[in-house]
Design a protein around this motif. Sequence first.
Motif, PDB file in Angstrom:
ATOM      1  N   ILE A 102       0.845  -1.193   0.000  1.00 64.78           N
ATOM      2  CA  ILE A 102       0.000   0.000   0.000  1.00 64.78           C
ATOM      3  C   ILE A 102       0.877   1.237   0.000  1.00 64.78           C
ATOM      4  O   ILE A 102       1.745   1.395   0.856  1.00 64.78           O
ATOM      5  N   ILE A 103       0.656   2.095  -0.984  1.00 63.13           N
ATOM      6  CA  ILE A 103       1.389   3.360  -1.104  1.00 63.13           C
ATOM      7  C   ILE A 103       0.385   4.496  -0.988  1.00 63.13           C
ATOM      8  O   ILE A 103      -0.589   4.550  -1.748  1.00 63.13           O
ATOM      9  N   ASN A 104       0.597   5.387  -0.043  1.00 61.25           N
ATOM     10  CA  ASN A 104      -0.289   6.532   0.159  1.00 61.25           C
ATOM     11  C   ASN A 104       0.329   7.807  -0.410  1.00 61.25           C
ATOM     12  O   ASN A 104       1.479   8.136  -0.094  1.00 61.25           O
ATOM     13  N   PHE A 105      -0.450   8.520  -1.237  1.00 55.32           N
ATOM     14  CA  PHE A 105      -0.069   9.848  -1.704  1.00 55.32           C
ATOM     15  C   PHE A 105      -0.768  10.864  -0.811  1.00 55.32           C
ATOM     16  O   PHE A 105      -1.996  10.865  -0.709  1.00 55.32           O
ATOM     17  N   THR A 106       0.017  11.717  -0.179  1.00 58.22           N
ATOM     18  CA  THR A 106      -0.534  12.562   0.875  1.00 58.22           C
ATOM     19  C   THR A 106      -0.890  13.973   0.444  1.00 58.22           C
ATOM     20  O   THR A 106      -1.523  14.707   1.203  1.00 58.22           O
ATOM     21  N   SER A 107      -0.489  14.394  -0.753  1.00 55.85           N
ATOM     22  CA  SER A 107      -0.772  15.767  -1.172  1.00 55.85           C
ATOM     23  C   SER A 107      -1.667  15.776  -2.402  1.00 55.85           C
ATOM     24  O   SER A 107      -1.862  14.761  -3.077  1.00 55.85           O
ATOM     25  N   ALA A 108      -2.179  16.958  -2.716  1.00 56.96           N
ATOM     26  CA  ALA A 108      -3.039  17.100  -3.891  1.00 56.96           C
ATOM     27  C   ALA A 108      -2.260  16.961  -5.189  1.00 56.96           C
ATOM     28  O   ALA A 108      -2.854  16.852  -6.257  1.00 56.96           O
ATOM     29  N   GLY A 109      -0.929  16.924  -5.096  1.00 59.12           N
ATOM     30  CA  GLY A 109      -0.132  16.727  -6.299  1.00 59.12           C
ATOM     31  C   GLY A 109      -0.407  15.401  -6.966  1.00 59.12           C
ATOM     32  O   GLY A 109      -0.481  15.298  -8.186  1.00 59.12           O
ATOM     33  N   GLY A 110      -0.566  14.343  -6.158  1.00 58.00           N
ATOM     34  CA  GLY A 110      -0.881  13.029  -6.689  1.00 58.00           C
ATOM     35  C   GLY A 110       0.154  12.552  -7.678  1.00 58.00           C
ATOM     36  O   GLY A 110       1.354  12.547  -7.403  1.00 58.00           O
ATOM     37  N   ILE A 111      -0.297  12.136  -8.855  1.00 55.32           N
ATOM     38  CA  ILE A 111       0.586  11.696  -9.927  1.00 55.32           C
ATOM     39  C   ILE A 111       0.413  12.612 -11.130  1.00 55.32           C
ATOM     40  O   ILE A 111      -0.705  12.843 -11.585  1.00 55.32           O
ATOM     41  N   GLY A 112       1.515  13.124 -11.625  1.00 58.48           N
ATOM     42  CA  GLY A 112       1.508  13.898 -12.854  1.00 58.48           C
ATOM     43  C   GLY A 112       2.534  13.315 -13.803  1.00 58.48           C
ATOM     44  O   GLY A 112       3.721  13.627 -13.710  1.00 58.48           O
TER      45      GLY A 112
END
Length: 298
Positions: A153-163
């Motif tokens: 499980i990998i959590n992205f914590t900011s609104a940046g997400g993936i670009g």
Amino acid sequence: MKTSIKNALSVCTLATASLTLATPAQALTCGIFAFEGGSSIINSGTSMTGDVCYSKNVTSTTNSKLPKSGDSIDFDGGAYVHSTATFSYQSKDFLPNDGIFTSGYDATLEGIDAAYKATATYYQGQTADQTISSIWSADQTFNTSNGTADTTIINFTSAGGIGFNSNTLSLTGDSNDKFIFNFADGANFDWAQSQTILGGITADNILFNFWGTVGGSSTINKDTTIFKGTILAPNLDSDFIYHNPASFEGAIFANMINVHSDFNLTTNAFSPVPVPAAVWLFGSGLLGLVGVARRKKA
């Protein structure tokens, strides 16, 4: 049609379908699924292998050009519509091989809806193996190859997400390993001209989980894209968009869906977590049975 897909749910006792298909008790293989109260736009596809599914009170008044007029590519699946949905389609060019059903599948669709919402909540609540703020214009590799069945499980914590723009996401492990990517509320997901590279992992064991209610920019596009995995966004307040002739193996389960402009999708969906049988009884009076495989196409 794949026979290993496990998102299928079937119902043991249902009324006869309103349109033409062999039996309303067959399992469904949803490659596109619009959640209760959501919306769906399907317009101009190059190919579709799998079913399109519309849950309770979904609004979907644009269903057309699948296949486009003159195309030899089949829509290899069916359209399954909850009886409460607002649904219309172009009869001349929205042509699923298995037919269109506007009744007979309410309990099945409600069961799938509940199971995948529970899946989003479940994985969002699990302890992360890795926490990342965001990934932007950079190749990324994750590895879980140790010979055992693991869920990473990998959590992205900011609104940046993936670009991603001309980048790669490489996932390495065993065929029974799972990768779960949880995204913060409001996170972006922009995937253009980029590729998923799998080493031992299969597409049906990859989940991109947008568990929140606030959507960011959410788009998969460009003709050099290779995307593998299931998009799960049951509550987002903005469209998840997929367009242009990219390669997509997986599924889109979202509250608001917009697929258009020569999209193509081969269904190979992530399996939901088990849900107590009592869930299927809620609001339906029928018991949904879990189906583990779709019938093989003749």
